[in-house]
Design an enzyme around this catalytic site. Structure first.
Site, mmCIF file in Angstrom:
data_model
loop_
_atom_site.group_PDB
_atom_site.id
_atom_site.type_symbol
_atom_site.label_atom_id
_atom_site.label_comp_id
_atom_site.label_asym_id
_atom_site.label_seq_id
_atom_site.Cartn_x
_atom_site.Cartn_y
_atom_site.Cartn_z
ATOM 1 C CE1 TYR A 144 39.084 -58.841 -72.862
ATOM 2 C CE2 TYR A 144 36.696 -58.757 -72.934
ATOM 3 C CZ TYR A 144 38.031 -59.463 -72.766
ATOM 4 O OH TYR A 144 37.647 -60.763 -72.080
ATOM 5 C CG ASP A 239 34.882 -56.637 -80.986
ATOM 6 O OD1 ASP A 239 33.577 -56.609 -80.889
ATOM 7 O OD2 ASP A 239 35.613 -56.989 -80.065
ATOM 8 C CE LYS A 267 29.649 -57.688 -74.363
ATOM 9 N NZ LYS A 267 29.782 -57.852 -72.923
HETATM 10 C C1 PLP Z 1 33.702 -55.345 -77.839
HETATM 11 C C2 PLP Z 1 34.109 -56.750 -77.262
HETATM 12 N N1 PLP Z 1 34.558 -57.539 -77.964
HETATM 13 C C3 PLP Z 1 34.640 -58.999 -77.359
HETATM 14 C C4 PLP Z 1 34.003 -59.390 -75.960
HETATM 15 C C5 PLP Z 1 34.282 -60.471 -75.541
HETATM 16 O O1 PLP Z 1 32.854 -61.183 -75.628
HETATM 17 P P1 PLP Z 1 32.854 -62.463 -74.299
HETATM 18 O O2 PLP Z 1 32.824 -62.076 -72.999
HETATM 19 O O3 PLP Z 1 31.474 -62.955 -74.943
HETATM 20 O O4 PLP Z 1 33.839 -63.535 -74.717
HETATM 21 C C6 PLP Z 1 33.552 -58.417 -75.339
HETATM 22 C C7 PLP Z 1 33.266 -58.458 -74.038
HETATM 23 O O5 PLP Z 1 32.674 -57.651 -73.243
HETATM 24 C C8 PLP Z 1 33.445 -56.886 -75.828
HETATM 25 O O6 PLP Z 1 32.759 -56.056 -75.104
#
Ligand code: PLP
Length: 427
Positions: A144, A239, A267
């Protein structure tokens, strides 16, 4: 344990917030029952509006690595409020947090702050496409990267199938530019590149996925990924929004010694306030507006409160012994669960990276999304509910990571393992 106030409020909320929440997984749909409405949190504990107290292992889905309301972070935010909450102009705080982030992630030579992980991944993809002069991207099934259109795509029936939208509202014309490969299967990536050697701009991966539950890379998968990207001139994007300061200080790329072209963060770097970031090699980042032509902007980007929380959090994390403590606590919990599962003859698979882990109700190892999906979701739901009833607040889905903080104490670990003992009895 009674949840009547939460139940009543949820009924009200459903009339004015779609599904009663502002982010889907909070609604507890994967485990049944109603969500708990939170009143406050402190240290390792979270308090609901019915007066129940829980040991919190959600930690706002990762950011609260120092526990809730860490005195140093809270006090820095309080002081920052008195200086104004947003200027829409540069501040020294952005430069300070950028320095801290670049020090922690030497693969990044420049960074752009945004407001969420979604924005970070979306910005990184646009920039990678512009840099490579190509449109197609590769993502992995079960990874994700937030909810931008081109990333809300899962695999079709085979690795070479063009992406199909995961959600109504994502145009097919956008989804078709997203190929999906299988995590831990380098051949699934090579096949895509062989079929479209000059069309793929970038590969985006959670180097240690947390969004299918925690899954670890095997057999030099990440190194091979880097080699394949290099061979075909595609940008490799890690990511690390979740894994960034969770796997270790410096992320999965430090643990596995990989030098990605770009990295997404979020985060933890916001210390509980909304922050995301993407960065990487100067030759790529200098294409970003206003240095270059690739547009990206944000009214609240680099917000002084968020930067302050991030700076203070990273400063605390740099202190000696912090990661040792995090690892020790996480180890105690994971080993404890393993021992109880063995004793009860319950087959489980636990995958851990630093202070995040997933307990899969699965009698086989989990190396990719297909493996993860074979987990016993009924067992997970029972486990979740018993844990909750015994004061342990876990992510309400089998396909999520459990987050441990420096605020979790030995007494918390003991109470958690007592609850696991009870939960496993009912399974
Ligand atoms: C690996 C990863 N990328 C992107 C995101 C998206 O982040 P946000 O919820 O701050 O938009 C998340 C959210 O859990 C994530 O775990």
């Amino acid at each position: 344990m009674r949840f009547s106030n939460s139940t009543k409020l949820f009924e009200k909320a459903k009339n004015i917030l779609p599904g009663g929440v502002n982010s889907p997984v909070r609604a507890f749909r994967a485990v049944g029952g109603n969500p708990i409405f939170i009143k406050k949190a402190k240290g390792s504990k979270i308090y609901d509006i019915d007066g129940n107290v829980f040991i919190d292992y959600v930690g706002s889905w990762g950011p609260m690595i120092l526990g809730h309301c860490h005195p140093k972070v809270a006090s820095a935010i309080k002081k920052a409020v008195d200086k104004g909450t947003s200027y829409g102009a540069p501040t020294p705080l952005e430069v300070e947090l950028a320095k801290l982030v670049l020090e922690a992630f030497p693969s990044m030579e420049m960074v752009r702050f945004v407001n969420s992980g979604t924005e970070a991944a979306m910005g990184a993809i646009r920039l990678a496409r512009a840099y490579a002069g190509r449109d197609k991207i590769i993502k992995f099934e079960g990874c994700y990267h937030g909810h931008a259109d081109s990333l809300l795509v899962k695999a079709g029936s085979g690795a070479t199938t063009l992406g199909v939208p995961d959600s109504p509202g994502v145009p097919k014309d956008i989804a078709k530019n997203t190929y999906t490969a299988i995590y831990n299967d380098i051949n699934s990536v090579k096949n895509l590149f062989e079929k479209d050697p000059e069309g793929i701009a970038c590969v985006i991966v959670e180097p240690v996925p947390g969004n299918m539950g925690v899954v670890l890379p095997k057999n030099d998968f990440l190194k091979n990924l880097k080699d394949v990207c290099r061979k075909y001139g595609a940008v490799l994007i890690f990511d690390e929004v979740m894994s960034g300061f969770r796997s270790t200080f410096g992320g999965v790329q430090k643990l596995y010694k990989i030098d990605p072209d770009m990295t997404c963060l979020g985060k933890v770097i916001g210390g509980g306030l909304p922050v995301g970031a993407f960065g990487g090699k100067k030759k790529i980042m200098e294409k970003l507006s206003p240095a270059g032509p690739v547009y990206q902007a944000g009214t609240l980007s680099g917000n002084p409160l968020a930067m302050t929380a991030g700076i203070e959090t990273l400063k605390q994390l740099k202190k000696k012994g912090v990661y040792e403590k995090l690892l020790k606590t996480t180890n105690q919990i994971c080993c404890g669960i393993e021992v109880i599962a063995k004793r009860k003859g319950l087959p489980v698979w636990i995958a851990r990276s630093g202070s995040m882990f997933t307990l899969f109700f699965n009698n086989k190892p989990v190396h990719n999304y297909l493996d993860a999906k074979k987990s016993n979701l009924e067992q997970f739901s029972k486990y979740f509910r018993t844990m909750l009833g015994n004061g342990i607040y876990l992510p309400p889905s089998q396909f999520e990571a459990v987050f441990v903080s420096t605020a979790h104490t030995n007494a918390d670990v003991e109470k958690t393992l007592d609850a696991v003992e009870k939960a496993f009895k009912g399974i």
